[in-house]
Design a protein around this motif. Structure first.
Motif, PDB file in Angstrom:
ATOM      1  N   CYS A  68      -2.530   4.675  -2.280  1.00  0.00           N
ATOM      2  CA  CYS A  68      -2.837   4.368  -1.568  1.00  0.00           C
ATOM      3  C   CYS A  68      -4.240   5.163  -1.053  1.00  0.00           C
ATOM      4  O   CYS A  68      -5.245   5.265  -0.410  1.00  0.00           O
ATOM      5  CB  CYS A  68      -2.824   3.410  -1.079  1.00  0.00           C
ATOM      6  SG  CYS A  68      -2.067   3.822   0.119  1.00  0.00           S
ATOM      7  N   TYR A  69      -3.273   6.378  -0.790  1.00  0.00           N
ATOM      8  CA  TYR A  69      -4.109   7.771   0.128  1.00  0.00           C
ATOM      9  C   TYR A  69      -5.732   7.175  -0.534  1.00  0.00           C
ATOM     10  O   TYR A  69      -5.283   8.405  -1.123  1.00  0.00           O
ATOM     11  CB  TYR A  69      -3.219   9.129  -0.434  1.00  0.00           C
ATOM     12  CG  TYR A  69      -2.761  10.070   0.954  1.00  0.00           C
ATOM     13  CD1 TYR A  69      -2.847  10.397   1.893  1.00  0.00           C
ATOM     14  CD2 TYR A  69      -3.940  11.291  -0.038  1.00  0.00           C
ATOM     15  CE1 TYR A  69      -3.116  11.549   2.926  1.00  0.00           C
ATOM     16  CE2 TYR A  69      -4.127  12.443   0.874  1.00  0.00           C
ATOM     17  CZ  TYR A  69      -3.638  12.363   2.422  1.00  0.00           C
ATOM     18  OH  TYR A  69      -4.019  13.508   3.423  1.00  0.00           O
ATOM     19  N   GLY A  70      -5.470   8.101   0.716  1.00  0.00           N
ATOM     20  CA  GLY A  70      -7.710   7.842   0.279  1.00  0.00           C
ATOM     21  C   GLY A  70      -8.099   7.211  -0.099  1.00  0.00           C
ATOM     22  O   GLY A  70      -9.979   7.400  -0.232  1.00  0.00           O
ATOM     23  N   SER A  71      -7.515   5.857  -0.132  1.00  0.00           N
ATOM     24  CA  SER A  71      -8.719   5.114  -1.390  1.00  0.00           C
ATOM     25  C   SER A  71      -9.091   3.695  -0.132  1.00  0.00           C
ATOM     26  O   SER A  71      -7.836   3.200  -0.057  1.00  0.00           O
ATOM     27  CB  SER A  71      -7.640   4.759  -2.288  1.00  0.00           C
ATOM     28  OG  SER A  71      -8.649   3.317  -2.467  1.00  0.00           O
ATOM     29  N   ALA A  72      -9.824   3.104  -0.384  1.00  0.00           N
ATOM     30  CA  ALA A  72     -10.102   1.371   0.942  1.00  0.00           C
ATOM     31  C   ALA A  72     -10.468   0.828  -0.503  1.00  0.00           C
ATOM     32  O   ALA A  72     -10.269  -0.392   0.247  1.00  0.00           O
ATOM     33  CB  ALA A  72     -11.751   1.544   1.075  1.00  0.00           C
ATOM     34  N   TYR A  94       0.820  -1.469  -0.114  1.00  0.00           N
ATOM     35  CA  TYR A  94       0.168   0.135  -0.692  1.00  0.00           C
ATOM     36  C   TYR A  94       0.471   1.300  -0.238  1.00  0.00           C
ATOM     37  O   TYR A  94       0.930   2.003   1.602  1.00  0.00           O
ATOM     38  CB  TYR A  94      -0.571   0.270   1.085  1.00  0.00           C
ATOM     39  CG  TYR A  94      -1.910  -0.873   0.758  1.00  0.00           C
ATOM     40  CD1 TYR A  94      -3.397  -0.842  -0.190  1.00  0.00           C
ATOM     41  CD2 TYR A  94      -1.654  -2.676   1.963  1.00  0.00           C
ATOM     42  CE1 TYR A  94      -4.250  -2.228   0.465  1.00  0.00           C
ATOM     43  CE2 TYR A  94      -2.938  -3.364   1.476  1.00  0.00           C
ATOM     44  CZ  TYR A  94      -3.496  -3.568   1.607  1.00  0.00           C
ATOM     45  OH  TYR A  94      -4.960  -4.196   1.259  1.00  0.00           O
ATOM     46  N   VAL A 136       1.434   4.714   0.167  1.00  0.00           N
ATOM     47  CA  VAL A 136       1.064   6.388  -0.595  1.00  0.00           C
ATOM     48  C   VAL A 136       0.649   6.956  -1.948  1.00  0.00           C
ATOM     49  O   VAL A 136      -0.586   7.574  -1.400  1.00  0.00           O
ATOM     50  CB  VAL A 136       1.794   7.267   0.893  1.00  0.00           C
ATOM     51  CG1 VAL A 136       1.024   8.914   0.711  1.00  0.00           C
ATOM     52  CG2 VAL A 136       2.234   6.455   2.544  1.00  0.00           C
ATOM     53  N   ASP A 137       1.268   6.347  -2.247  1.00  0.00           N
ATOM     54  CA  ASP A 137       1.110   7.637  -3.491  1.00  0.00           C
ATOM     55  C   ASP A 137      -0.364   6.751  -4.367  1.00  0.00           C
ATOM     56  O   ASP A 137      -0.717   7.170  -4.795  1.00  0.00           O
ATOM     57  CB  ASP A 137       1.689   7.676  -4.490  1.00  0.00           C
ATOM     58  CG  ASP A 137       2.453   6.876  -4.882  1.00  0.00           C
ATOM     59  OD1 ASP A 137       3.022   5.971  -4.346  1.00  0.00           O
ATOM     60  OD2 ASP A 137       3.467   6.450  -6.079  1.00  0.00           O
TER      61      ASP A 137
END
Length: 118
Positions: free
Chosen positions: A108-112, A103, A105-106
Motif C-alpha cells: 500500500c505504500y503511496g497508494s490510496a 495495509y 507497507v509493501d
C-alpha cells in the motif's frame, strides 16, 4: 492527549461535568452519537469549498474554530466510549494492529486504494 492517563482524566472530567448539570440522563449512546455526528459536520463545514492547498493554510480564526470543533468531537467521542464501556486506547491499539495486517507497507505504500483493492 499525551498518554492514556490524560484520556482517563478527560473521561473523569466529562463524567463530572455531566453529573453536575444532571445531563447524564441525556447522554445515551444514541444521543451522543448524533451529537458527535453534528460536530464532525461542523469540521467538514470549515473545509467545504476550499482547495486542498487552502485547507492546509487556514487563517488564525479558522484554525481556532477548527481547534474548538476537534475538541467537541473528542469530548463527545470520549463520553460515548465511556457510556458504552469501551477503552479508547485499547480499541485504537487493536484497530491499528488490524490495519497493519490489512495495509502491509509493501502493498500500500503511496497508494490510496482500500485494502480489498491492493
Amino acid at each position: 492527549m499525551s498518554n492514556n492517563s490524560d484520556l482517563l482524566h478527560l473521561k473523569q472530567q466529562l463524567r463530572a461535568f455531566a453529573k453536575q448539570r444532571n445531563w447524564d440522563q441525556f447522554h445515551t449512546p444514541k444521543n451522543l452519537s448524533m451529537a458527535l455526528s453534528g460536530e464532525v459536520a461542523e469540521i467538514t463545514e470549515i473545509f467545504q469549498w476550499l482547495t486542498p492547498e487552502q485547507s492546509e493554510q487556514l487563517s488564525v480564526e479558522k484554525k481556532q474554530q477548527l481547534e474548538e470543533e476537534i475538541a467537541d468531537v473528542m469530548m463527545y467521542l470520549v463520553r460515548l466510549a465511556d457510556k458504552c464501556d469501551i477503552d479508547i486506547s485499547d480499541a485504537c491499539q487493536r484497530k491499528l494492529a488490524k490495519n497493519n495486517e490489512k495495509y502491509p507497507v509493501d502493498k500500500c505504500y503511496g497508494s490510496a486504494k482500500k485494502y480489498n483493492e491492493l
